[in-house]
Design an enzyme around this catalytic site. Structure first.
Site: not given
Ligand code: GDG
Length: 483
Positions: A170, A378
């Site tokens: 990921h 990312d």
């Molecule tokens: C890894 C990879 C890849 C965040 N803060 C809150 C909250 N979030 C949610 C967001 C989004 C998720 O968390 C974050 O997803 P990302 O993709 O931005 O990042 P990672 O957690 O680092 O994920 C990344 C992913 O895996 C999938 O393969 O895209 O590159 O690093 O959904 O909305 N949700 C809530 N409260 C928060 O305070 N409810």
């Protein structure tokens, strides 16, 4: 092809039971992986194996660590694995988060290459292998999630030689020169090459992986999408992950969210709002984003009092000192920027450093005129995709080093190291007319709609050669949102 049950293995579990004064509560963790895979498992059923991290997890599971989830509408089995504090510290905080995470995000200087982390990582991989062997029959496809399990494909292959095993990575896969700072890199690569299929978010991560294998194992035969090594073939492909588009649209258009979003917007009493939503991680570029906002206010004083920046920075991995140090630095910067510009009736940066309920995240997506998604690097970044799904009239500023930029190239693309150009991008975004914004966001939303999480899943399963009976039951249809 398989008619078996899908077995998913991940570190983080999709449902965590926590006990507090009022009793036991079930919560879902923050993070892209769970956000993406839970809707998939709810459709295909099967078994999800993960670390049971909640303080009431054991009470809520049977003696094997099994329970049916989600609680109010059970759709699949969750099998919890128990880890003691030393294991959590050395395998999860240690090897995954202090070795693989910084190295794959090109922060080698933050890597702690300790042999005890590696030893425990190996031990915990074996623990997950044992549990998987208890759950999986030879017909069941096994889908390993992420960097925590690089040794599992080969270890499972020894016991289940004909099984269909895949792993999705990921996060970015770095160039050979970077990955090779890990002393145990060859064991990790050998482990991964036990899989039939390895998936990455982008074609450049695939290229980095193929090149790394070629350098480490010159005897391997490598084509643009497959590796032949020790008599076995592993296919290696890009699968850009998506979100549950239909669900996000439906949730964010609910009447109470619209109403509360309008009220909030009205109360904020500014003309425009910029938004950032991230786990508080050094890869997400939060500090540079604030520096860009500061530069923007310095150079465009007419916006003073008219624009606020809301940043959600949800706590993550706070047991790791690098994260605590980064939090301190960011908070200092927020304090400085606010101290410099704040007026009694206006706050430039509204900084929320706690987990925010999903309803409120939706409201923020709705009211934000501009989303700044500017990670230093990312794997993909789901926030970019969520924002353009929810907001019909916003502007997306996106880092060129987020995997998402490979597909979302019509966003305003920025270099997250270049504070000056990010300040210019802010000015450009904030001065767009409503018509320009609608034209900007429409193609981005269309792309996210077409390449949603079910497209990702179908593409992956098709490439993997896995056909699930439960998916085929409805007349051989592919899984689609809302089905
Ligand atoms: C890894 C990879 C890849 C965040 N803060 C809150 C909250 N979030 C949610 C967001 C989004 C998720 O968390 C974050 O997803 P990302 O993709 O931005 O990042 P990672 O957690 O680092 O994920 C990344 C992913 O895996 C999938 O393969 O895209 O590159 O690093 O959904 O909305 N949700 C809530 N409260 C928060 O305070 N409810």
């Amino acid at each position: 092809m398989s008619d078996g049950r899908l077995i998913v293995v991940s570190n983080r579990e999709p449902y965590i039971h926590e006990r507090n004064k009022r009793g036991i509560r079930c919560k879902t963790p923050v993070g892209g992986l769970v956000t993406a895979l839970d809707p998939v498992m709810q459709r295909v059923r099967g078994v999800w194996i993960a670390w049971g991290s909640g303080n009431a997890d054991a009470e809520m599971a049977d003696e094997k660590g099994r329970l049916q989830v989600p609680e109010n509408n059970p759709r699949y089995t969750l099998r919890r694995i128990w880890l003691d504090p030393k294991e959590v510290n050395e395998y999860y905080y240690g090897f995954s988060n202090r070795v693989i995470w910084p190295v794959c995000h090109l922060f080698q200087e933050k890597a702690w290459l300790l042999p005890e982390y590696w030893e425990t990582y190996k031990k915990v991989n074996q623990r997950f292998v044992d549990a998987t062997l208890e759950e999986a029959g030879p017909e069941d496809p096994i889908w390993l999630q992420d960097v925590h399990f690089s040794l599992m494909p080969s270890a499972l292959r020894e016991e289940l030689p004909d099984s269909n095993i895949a792993l999705f990575w990921h996060i970015p896969f770095p160039p050979w020169e970077t990955f090779s700072c890990i002393p145990w890199r060859r064991e990790m690569l050998e482990g991964l090459l036990g899989a039939n299929l390895l998936g990455f978010h982008t074609s450049s991560y695939v290229a980095n992986f193929l090149n790394t294998v070629q350098k480490e194992f010159p005897e391997a035969q490598i084509s643009s999408s497959a590796i032949r090594y020790k008599g076995r073939t592993t296919r290696v492909r890009p699968f850009p992950i998506g979100i549950d588009y239909v669900n996000y649209r439906a949730l964010s258009s609910r009447e109470n969210i619209r109403r509360r979003a309008n009220q909030l917007r009205h109360k904020m009493n500014v003309q425009q709002i910029i938004l950032g939503v991230d786990r508080l991680d050094y890869t997400k570029g939060i500090l540079n984003r604030f520096l860009a906002f500061e530069r923007f206010l310095d150079t465009h004083p007419r916006y003073l009092g008219k624009v606020s920046f809301i940043q959600v920075a949800s706590p993550t991995r706070s047991a790791i000192s690098e994260y605590r140090e980064m939090k301190r630095q960011i908070e200092e910067t927020v304090g400085r920027v606010n101290g410099k510009f704040q007026r009694p009736q206006w706050t430039p940066v509204i900084y929320i450093s706690r987990h925010v309920p999903t309803d409120e995240i939706m409201m923020l997506y709705r009211i934000a005129d501009v989303a700044m998604v500017t990670p230093i690097i990312d794997g993909m970044n789901l926030v970019a995709k969520e924002y353009v799904t929810v907001n019909d009239n916003g502007v997306l500023i996106l880092s060129e080093f987020a995997g998402a930029s490979e597909e979302m190239e019509s966003a305003i693309i920025v270099n997250p190291y270049d504070v000056e150009s990010m300040a210019k991008a802010l000015e450009k975004a904030l001065s767009m007319t409503s018509e320009e914004r609608a034209r900007h966001i429409e193609p981005l939303r269309k792309l996210v709609k077409e390449h949603d999480i079910f497209w990702w899943l179908n593409t992956f399963l098709e490439e993997w050669g896995v056909k699930m009976e439960s998916l085929e039951a409805s007349g051989g249809q592919r899984i689609v949102a809302g089905a």
